[in-house]
Scaffold this motif. Structure first.
Motif, PDB file in Angstrom:
ATOM      1  N   ASN A 293       0.838  -1.195   0.000  1.00 41.01           N
ATOM      2  CA  ASN A 293       0.000   0.000   0.000  1.00 41.01           C
ATOM      3  C   ASN A 293       0.878   1.252   0.000  1.00 41.01           C
ATOM      4  O   ASN A 293       1.583   1.517   0.980  1.00 41.01           O
ATOM      5  CB  ASN A 293      -0.927   0.008   1.221  1.00 41.01           C
ATOM      6  CG  ASN A 293      -1.878  -1.167   1.215  1.00 41.01           C
ATOM      7  OD1 ASN A 293      -2.533  -1.428   0.201  1.00 41.01           O
ATOM      8  ND2 ASN A 293      -1.961  -1.891   2.318  1.00 41.01           N
ATOM      9  N   VAL A 294       0.843   1.986  -1.122  1.00 38.37           N
ATOM     10  CA  VAL A 294       1.623   3.212  -1.246  1.00 38.37           C
ATOM     11  C   VAL A 294       0.666   4.395  -1.229  1.00 38.37           C
ATOM     12  O   VAL A 294      -0.171   4.534  -2.123  1.00 38.37           O
ATOM     13  CB  VAL A 294       2.443   3.213  -2.551  1.00 38.37           C
ATOM     14  CG1 VAL A 294       3.236   4.507  -2.665  1.00 38.37           C
ATOM     15  CG2 VAL A 294       3.370   2.000  -2.589  1.00 38.37           C
ATOM     16  N   LYS A 295       0.770   5.229  -0.219  1.00 37.82           N
ATOM     17  CA  LYS A 295      -0.160   6.343  -0.096  1.00 37.82           C
ATOM     18  C   LYS A 295       0.246   7.554  -0.926  1.00 37.82           C
ATOM     19  O   LYS A 295      -0.588   8.383  -1.255  1.00 37.82           O
ATOM     20  CB  LYS A 295      -0.280   6.737   1.381  1.00 37.82           C
ATOM     21  CG  LYS A 295      -0.957   5.676   2.231  1.00 37.82           C
ATOM     22  CD  LYS A 295      -1.180   6.171   3.649  1.00 37.82           C
ATOM     23  CE  LYS A 295      -1.938   5.131   4.470  1.00 37.82           C
ATOM     24  NZ  LYS A 295      -2.195   5.589   5.847  1.00 37.82           N
ATOM     25  N   LYS A 296       1.549   7.659  -1.272  1.00 37.56           N
ATOM     26  CA  LYS A 296       1.977   8.857  -1.985  1.00 37.56           C
ATOM     27  C   LYS A 296       2.633   8.529  -3.319  1.00 37.56           C
ATOM     28  O   LYS A 296       2.029   8.705  -4.374  1.00 37.56           O
ATOM     29  CB  LYS A 296       2.925   9.677  -1.117  1.00 37.56           C
ATOM     30  CG  LYS A 296       3.221  11.058  -1.690  1.00 37.56           C
ATOM     31  CD  LYS A 296       3.987  11.900  -0.685  1.00 37.56           C
ATOM     32  CE  LYS A 296       4.223  13.300  -1.234  1.00 37.56           C
ATOM     33  NZ  LYS A 296       4.977  14.147  -0.283  1.00 37.56           N
TER      34      LYS A 296
ATOM     35  N   GLY B 124      -6.307   8.773  -5.627  1.00 40.45           N
ATOM     36  CA  GLY B 124      -6.900   7.530  -6.101  1.00 40.45           C
ATOM     37  C   GLY B 124      -6.585   7.214  -7.546  1.00 40.45           C
ATOM     38  O   GLY B 124      -6.912   6.129  -8.032  1.00 40.45           O
TER      39      GLY B 124
ATOM     40  N   LYS C 270       2.933   7.707  -8.950  1.00 41.20           N
ATOM     41  CA  LYS C 270       2.302   8.497  -7.905  1.00 41.20           C
ATOM     42  C   LYS C 270       0.822   8.182  -7.765  1.00 41.20           C
ATOM     43  O   LYS C 270       0.132   7.951  -8.741  1.00 41.20           O
ATOM     44  CB  LYS C 270       2.487   9.992  -8.225  1.00 41.20           C
ATOM     45  CG  LYS C 270       1.962  10.942  -7.155  1.00 41.20           C
ATOM     46  CD  LYS C 270       2.236  12.392  -7.553  1.00 41.20           C
ATOM     47  CE  LYS C 270       1.752  13.343  -6.474  1.00 41.20           C
ATOM     48  NZ  LYS C 270       2.000  14.764  -6.846  1.00 41.20           N
ATOM     49  N   ASN C 271       0.379   8.204  -6.539  1.00 41.33           N
ATOM     50  CA  ASN C 271      -1.036   8.059  -6.224  1.00 41.33           C
ATOM     51  C   ASN C 271      -1.613   9.461  -6.071  1.00 41.33           C
ATOM     52  O   ASN C 271      -1.316  10.169  -5.116  1.00 41.33           O
ATOM     53  CB  ASN C 271      -1.204   7.254  -4.932  1.00 41.33           C
ATOM     54  CG  ASN C 271      -2.658   7.076  -4.536  1.00 41.33           C
ATOM     55  OD1 ASN C 271      -3.554   7.578  -5.200  1.00 41.33           O
ATOM     56  ND2 ASN C 271      -2.873   6.361  -3.443  1.00 41.33           N
TER      57      ASN C 271
END
Length: 211
Positions: free
Chosen positions: A168-171, A191, A187-188
């Motif tokens: 899980n990569v938030k950024k 969403g 990049k996220n």
């Protein structure tokens, strides 16, 4: 003859009185005959001496499983408590059959020092915390704690990282070389997955094969 008889009777009477007095004394101090010896059964015991001597006139040491000391009969109504010494000079305390060794310390412990056991002196001594060498104190699972990732600082991994489940990569994921030059950023964005600013989903669909 009468005079001699009178004197004799007085001597016998005196002896009987002396014996009677001795019995009264025995009862007063709690002396009880036990074979060729006497036991003292007293409610209170007072002495002006500085020491109580046990095993007086002993010529051999205690056996490996023997003790000498004080016994408190049924102190809790059930168990006999003991405060004793063994053949090595160690003091022990506790219930009969489950005695615990009493720990001793050096005469002048270091204020706020860390205690450690010194086998030579058979006592606990103290050292400053910074001087203690404790193996594995800075290790996790046998490895130096510096080899473990932290969440409060930037980390650099010199080995491969395998993720068995979801990553899980938030950024963003930045691909770069050893010099720090970026090859691109995955990049996220709220969403939406972007590669170098381009929508990855759109790009994949535009280039997918119809085969």
């Amino acid at each position: 003859m009468d005079s001699i008889k009178y004197t004799t009777n007085n001597a016998i009477l005196g002896l009987l009185l002396e014996q009677q007095e001795l019995e009264e004394v025995k009862q007063e101090v709690g002396l009880v005959s036990n074979g060729g010896e006497y036991e003292t059964h007293a409610g209170k015991f007072f002495t002006t001496a500085d020491f109580l001597t046990l095993r007086d006139k002993a010529t051999v040491g205690l056996g490996s499983t023997n003790f000498t000391g004080l016994v408190a009969k049924k102190y809790d109504g059930l168990n006999d408590g003991q405060l004793v010494f063994d053949a090595d000079g160690y003091a022990r305390v506790g219930d009969e059959g489950s005695l615990q060794m009493i720990a001793t310390r050096e005469n002048t412990p270091m204020p706020n020092g860390i205690a450690y056991y010194d086998e030579t002196s058979r006592s606990f001594k103290t050292k400053a915390e910074s001087s203690l060498s404790v193996e594995n104190a800075a290790k996790l699972g046998g490895f130096s704690s510096s080899n473990y990732a932290r969440t409060d600082v930037d980390e650099t991994f010199t080995k491969g990282v395998t993720v068995e489940e979801d990553l899980n990569v938030k950024k963003a994921i930045n691909l770069s070389n050893d010099a720090g030059d970026s090859y691109g950023v995955l990049k996220n964005d709220a969403g939406k997955l972007l590669w170098q600013g381009e929508d990855v989903y759109t790009a994949l669909n535009a280039n997918k094969s119809n085969v």
